[in-house]
Motif scaffolding. Structure first.
Motif, PDB file in Angstrom:
ATOM      1  N   MET A 257       0.844  -1.186   0.000  1.00 15.38           N
ATOM      2  CA  MET A 257       0.000   0.000   0.000  1.00 15.38           C
ATOM      3  C   MET A 257       0.882   1.239   0.000  1.00 15.38           C
ATOM      4  O   MET A 257       2.043   1.184   0.396  1.00 15.38           O
ATOM      5  CB  MET A 257      -0.900   0.018   1.258  1.00 15.38           C
ATOM      6  CG  MET A 257      -1.806  -1.177   1.438  1.00 15.38           C
ATOM      7  SD  MET A 257      -2.547  -1.229   3.092  1.00 15.38           S
ATOM      8  CE  MET A 257      -3.497   0.293   3.101  1.00 15.38           C
ATOM      9  N   GLY A 258       0.314   2.343  -0.440  1.00 22.84           N
ATOM     10  CA  GLY A 258       0.956   3.628  -0.274  1.00 22.84           C
ATOM     11  C   GLY A 258       2.224   3.836  -1.081  1.00 22.84           C
ATOM     12  O   GLY A 258       2.423   3.258  -2.140  1.00 22.84           O
ATOM     13  N   LYS A 259       3.111   4.664  -0.525  1.00 21.39           N
ATOM     14  CA  LYS A 259       4.330   5.051  -1.216  1.00 21.39           C
ATOM     15  C   LYS A 259       5.550   4.336  -0.652  1.00 21.39           C
ATOM     16  O   LYS A 259       5.594   3.945   0.509  1.00 21.39           O
ATOM     17  CB  LYS A 259       4.559   6.562  -1.097  1.00 21.39           C
ATOM     18  CG  LYS A 259       3.577   7.413  -1.879  1.00 21.39           C
ATOM     19  CD  LYS A 259       3.926   8.884  -1.757  1.00 21.39           C
ATOM     20  CE  LYS A 259       2.967   9.739  -2.580  1.00 21.39           C
ATOM     21  NZ  LYS A 259       3.279  11.185  -2.465  1.00 21.39           N
ATOM     22  N   GLN A 260       6.522   4.213  -1.526  1.00 18.05           N
ATOM     23  CA  GLN A 260       7.832   3.690  -1.147  1.00 18.05           C
ATOM     24  C   GLN A 260       8.838   4.799  -1.464  1.00 18.05           C
ATOM     25  O   GLN A 260       8.958   5.223  -2.619  1.00 18.05           O
ATOM     26  CB  GLN A 260       8.146   2.432  -1.941  1.00 18.05           C
ATOM     27  CG  GLN A 260       9.368   1.672  -1.447  1.00 18.05           C
ATOM     28  CD  GLN A 260       9.592   0.414  -2.260  1.00 18.05           C
ATOM     29  OE1 GLN A 260      10.422   0.391  -3.158  1.00 18.05           O
ATOM     30  NE2 GLN A 260       8.830  -0.636  -1.952  1.00 18.05           N
ATOM     31  N   ILE A 261       9.513   5.271  -0.460  1.00 18.92           N
ATOM     32  CA  ILE A 261      10.444   6.389  -0.624  1.00 18.92           C
ATOM     33  C   ILE A 261      11.867   5.858  -0.537  1.00 18.92           C
ATOM     34  O   ILE A 261      12.280   5.311   0.487  1.00 18.92           O
ATOM     35  CB  ILE A 261      10.212   7.473   0.443  1.00 18.92           C
ATOM     36  CG1 ILE A 261       8.771   7.978   0.364  1.00 18.92           C
ATOM     37  CG2 ILE A 261      11.198   8.630   0.247  1.00 18.92           C
ATOM     38  CD1 ILE A 261       8.391   8.942   1.469  1.00 18.92           C
ATOM     39  N   ILE A 262      12.607   5.997  -1.639  1.00 21.24           N
ATOM     40  CA  ILE A 262      13.996   5.557  -1.691  1.00 21.24           C
ATOM     41  C   ILE A 262      14.889   6.759  -1.413  1.00 21.24           C
ATOM     42  O   ILE A 262      14.839   7.762  -2.134  1.00 21.24           O
ATOM     43  CB  ILE A 262      14.346   4.953  -3.065  1.00 21.24           C
ATOM     44  CG1 ILE A 262      13.356   3.835  -3.432  1.00 21.24           C
ATOM     45  CG2 ILE A 262      15.777   4.430  -3.063  1.00 21.24           C
ATOM     46  CD1 ILE A 262      13.372   2.665  -2.497  1.00 21.24           C
ATOM     47  N   GLY A 263      15.686   6.670  -0.358  1.00 21.67           N
ATOM     48  CA  GLY A 263      16.554   7.773   0.030  1.00 21.67           C
ATOM     49  C   GLY A 263      18.018   7.481  -0.259  1.00 21.67           C
ATOM     50  O   GLY A 263      18.373   6.494  -0.921  1.00 21.67           O
ATOM     51  N   LYS A 264      18.853   8.344   0.236  1.00 26.30           N
ATOM     52  CA  LYS A 264      20.290   8.191   0.046  1.00 26.30           C
ATOM     53  C   LYS A 264      20.856   7.167   1.032  1.00 26.30           C
ATOM     54  O   LYS A 264      20.241   6.835   2.038  1.00 26.30           O
ATOM     55  CB  LYS A 264      20.986   9.543   0.243  1.00 26.30           C
ATOM     56  CG  LYS A 264      20.564  10.616  -0.761  1.00 26.30           C
ATOM     57  CD  LYS A 264      21.323  11.897  -0.512  1.00 26.30           C
ATOM     58  CE  LYS A 264      20.904  12.985  -1.504  1.00 26.30           C
ATOM     59  NZ  LYS A 264      21.231  12.635  -2.887  1.00 26.30           N
ATOM     60  N   ASN A 265      22.042   6.671   0.701  1.00 25.90           N
ATOM     61  CA  ASN A 265      22.778   5.768   1.593  1.00 25.90           C
ATOM     62  C   ASN A 265      21.985   4.524   1.980  1.00 25.90           C
ATOM     63  O   ASN A 265      22.045   4.043   3.126  1.00 25.90           O
ATOM     64  CB  ASN A 265      23.227   6.504   2.867  1.00 25.90           C
ATOM     65  CG  ASN A 265      24.085   7.714   2.553  1.00 25.90           C
ATOM     66  OD1 ASN A 265      24.958   7.658   1.679  1.00 25.90           O
ATOM     67  ND2 ASN A 265      23.840   8.821   3.245  1.00 25.90           N
ATOM     68  N   GLY A 266      21.222   3.998   1.029  1.00 23.68           N
ATOM     69  CA  GLY A 266      20.522   2.743   1.260  1.00 23.68           C
ATOM     70  C   GLY A 266      19.343   2.824   2.193  1.00 23.68           C
ATOM     71  O   GLY A 266      18.947   1.812   2.786  1.00 23.68           O
ATOM     72  N   ARG A 267      18.733   4.003   2.318  1.00 26.16           N
ATOM     73  CA  ARG A 267      17.558   4.141   3.195  1.00 26.16           C
ATOM     74  C   ARG A 267      16.266   3.979   2.390  1.00 26.16           C
ATOM     75  O   ARG A 267      16.164   4.358   1.223  1.00 26.16           O
ATOM     76  CB  ARG A 267      17.549   5.504   3.877  1.00 26.16           C
ATOM     77  CG  ARG A 267      18.746   5.730   4.790  1.00 26.16           C
ATOM     78  CD  ARG A 267      18.787   4.720   5.918  1.00 26.16           C
ATOM     79  NE  ARG A 267      17.637   4.842   6.807  1.00 26.16           N
ATOM     80  CZ  ARG A 267      17.332   3.972   7.761  1.00 26.16           C
ATOM     81  NH1 ARG A 267      18.075   2.875   7.926  1.00 26.16           N
ATOM     82  NH2 ARG A 267      16.285   4.164   8.533  1.00 26.16           N
ATOM     83  N   ILE A 268      15.253   3.383   3.013  1.00 27.14           N
ATOM     84  CA  ILE A 268      13.968   3.147   2.376  1.00 27.14           C
ATOM     85  C   ILE A 268      12.860   3.353   3.400  1.00 27.14           C
ATOM     86  O   ILE A 268      13.033   3.068   4.598  1.00 27.14           O
ATOM     87  CB  ILE A 268      13.902   1.719   1.773  1.00 27.14           C
ATOM     88  CG1 ILE A 268      12.584   1.499   1.033  1.00 27.14           C
ATOM     89  CG2 ILE A 268      14.108   0.660   2.849  1.00 27.14           C
ATOM     90  CD1 ILE A 268      12.530   0.181   0.265  1.00 27.14           C
ATOM     91  N   LYS A 269      11.719   3.859   2.936  1.00 25.70           N
ATOM     92  CA  LYS A 269      10.587   4.107   3.826  1.00 25.70           C
ATOM     93  C   LYS A 269       9.290   3.704   3.130  1.00 25.70           C
ATOM     94  O   LYS A 269       9.099   3.968   1.950  1.00 25.70           O
ATOM     95  CB  LYS A 269      10.500   5.577   4.225  1.00 25.70           C
ATOM     96  CG  LYS A 269       9.242   5.928   5.049  1.00 25.70           C
ATOM     97  CD  LYS A 269       9.075   7.424   5.245  1.00 25.70           C
ATOM     98  CE  LYS A 269      10.042   7.934   6.303  1.00 25.70           C
ATOM     99  NZ  LYS A 269       9.753   9.348   6.661  1.00 25.70           N
ATOM    100  N   PHE A 270       8.385   3.055   3.889  1.00 23.58           N
ATOM    101  CA  PHE A 270       7.013   2.834   3.452  1.00 23.58           C
ATOM    102  C   PHE A 270       6.151   3.901   4.114  1.00 23.58           C
ATOM    103  O   PHE A 270       6.269   4.134   5.325  1.00 23.58           O
ATOM    104  CB  PHE A 270       6.501   1.457   3.869  1.00 23.58           C
ATOM    105  CG  PHE A 270       7.217   0.302   3.208  1.00 23.58           C
ATOM    106  CD1 PHE A 270       7.962   0.481   2.053  1.00 23.58           C
ATOM    107  CD2 PHE A 270       7.142  -0.980   3.743  1.00 23.58           C
ATOM    108  CE1 PHE A 270       8.619  -0.575   1.449  1.00 23.58           C
ATOM    109  CE2 PHE A 270       7.795  -2.054   3.152  1.00 23.58           C
ATOM    110  CZ  PHE A 270       8.540  -1.842   2.006  1.00 23.58           C
ATOM    111  N   LEU A 271       5.269   4.553   3.340  1.00 28.39           N
ATOM    112  CA  LEU A 271       4.413   5.594   3.893  1.00 28.39           C
ATOM    113  C   LEU A 271       3.003   5.412   3.358  1.00 28.39           C
ATOM    114  O   LEU A 271       2.783   5.392   2.138  1.00 28.39           O
ATOM    115  CB  LEU A 271       4.946   6.977   3.512  1.00 28.39           C
ATOM    116  CG  LEU A 271       4.307   8.184   4.205  1.00 28.39           C
ATOM    117  CD1 LEU A 271       4.575   8.131   5.713  1.00 28.39           C
ATOM    118  CD2 LEU A 271       4.845   9.489   3.627  1.00 28.39           C
TER     119      LEU A 271
END
Length: 349
Positions: A257-271
């Motif tokens: 569900m929702g968004k997947q945010i790919i960040g710098k330095n191998g960071r990831i977030k589900f929102l």
């Protein structure tokens, strides 16, 4: 929806409810098209003839669902800018007299996505740009029925309300792209040929042929030398192959569900937006372990409300394999070998 123009008869035929519309136009006149064409390679998977300005419009339309029903203000602004650029540049002169306007056209975008009508109209060409039409009969047709169902509309009593016109404000020299504007101010963007990414999004919108469209896009891209990478940015989950539904909390934690945010330095977030301003958030990291393969660990979950958060004891580990990725669309296989299609939502900003 299907619009047919045959021997100056303009018709709107409603098939099964679908977010995509097809238009067939056959003109009685012919003119030569310009021979010099610009070539655009879309994601290195299929060669179509688009100029740079036409490609800007095509790119702005990627990710638009329901022919424009789910467009964000940023997307609408980008589309309108691209349309205005093409109209100012001009395309084929006197487009309604050109043989390039003939063929089956698919409606990709309209500024009034909920106004398509199941009607047939008699039409005539007023000039090289404008088609005049009058609605005269209507009928519904469904794939599961061998006949049409009449749709009673008192067109004769409607008078001028049953009349209208459609201007072709841009027709590409390749014959693949058309922009039209109606007498009520509606803008239409239509294409004869759609590239594989567009075909995938159309399949997702209609719910038909999604797996086949995914296989086509992946197979066409297998011969490229570039290896896809997890692109930074916000990615909206638009389709997945899961058939058994878990609880919403499990789905959110598994990226369904929702968004997947790919960040710098191998960071990831589900929102995931929940309701009343509440959001589910889960942070983690990813490590590349092979060609197109990543180990993902999600271990920091919370329910967020404004500046406050309620932590949740959750952890999720899975292998993510990139099957296809460009700046706008990503196809991957993730948790429990589920297929995912993500659309980048921050690419327009």
């Amino acid at each position: 929806m299907v619009l047919k123009v045959v021997n100056l008869n303009l018709g709107f035929h409603c098939l099964t409810p679908s977010p995509c519309t097809n238009f067939t136009f056959i003109s009685p006149k012919h003119s030569k098209s310009r021979k010099d064409r610009f070539v655009f390679r879309s994601c290195q998977v299929e060669q179509l003839s688009f100029t740079e300005s036409e490609n800007s419009l095509i790119e702005s339309l990627l990710g638009i669902q329901g022919r424009g029903r789910s467009s964000s203000p940023q997307q609408l602004n980008a589309i309108e800018r691209a349309v205005q650029v093409l109209e100012s540049l001009g395309g084929v002169p006197d487009p309604t007299n050109s043989n390039l306007i003939e063929g089956r056209w698919q409606l990709i975008f309209t500024t009034r996505p909920g106004t398509a009508s199941p009607i047939q109209a008699a039409a005539s060409i007023e000039d090289g740009k404008r088609i005049l039409f009058r609605f005269n009969r209507a009928a519904f047709s469904f794939k599961f029925l061998p006949f049409k169902i009449p749709y009673p509309v008192p067109f004769k009593l409607l008078g001028d309300e049953a009349k209208g016109w459609l201007d072709t404000t841009y027709l590409s020299h390749s014959g693949n792209l058309r922009i039209s504007r109606g007498n009520k101010g509606t803008t239409f963007v239509l294409q004869k040929q759609t590239e594989p990414r567009q075909r995938l999004l159309i399949a997702i919108s209609s719910g038909v042929g999604v797996k086949e469209a995914i296989d086509e896009l992946i197979s066409l891209n297998q011969n490229t030398d570039e290896e896809p990478e997890l692109e930074e940015g916000e990615w909206q989950m638009t389709w997945n192959s899961q058939t058994v539904t878990d609880s919403w909390l499990e789905n959110a934690a598994n990226g369904l569900m929702g968004k997947q945010i790919i960040g710098k330095n191998g960071r990831i977030k589900f929102l995931v937006d929940i309701l009343l301003g509440l959001k589910f958030s889960m942070n983690g990291n990813f490590v590349k372990t092979g060609s197109k393969v990543y180990d993902v660990t999600m271990d920091d979950a919370a329910i967020i409300g404004g500046p406050f958060g309620y932590p949740l004891e959750m952890e999720n580990k899975f292998i993510l394999e990139l099957l296809y990725c460009d700046e706008k669309i990503r196809i991957s296989q993730g948790y429990n070998k589920i297929l995912f299609v993500h659309i980048r939502t921050d690419a327009m900003r």
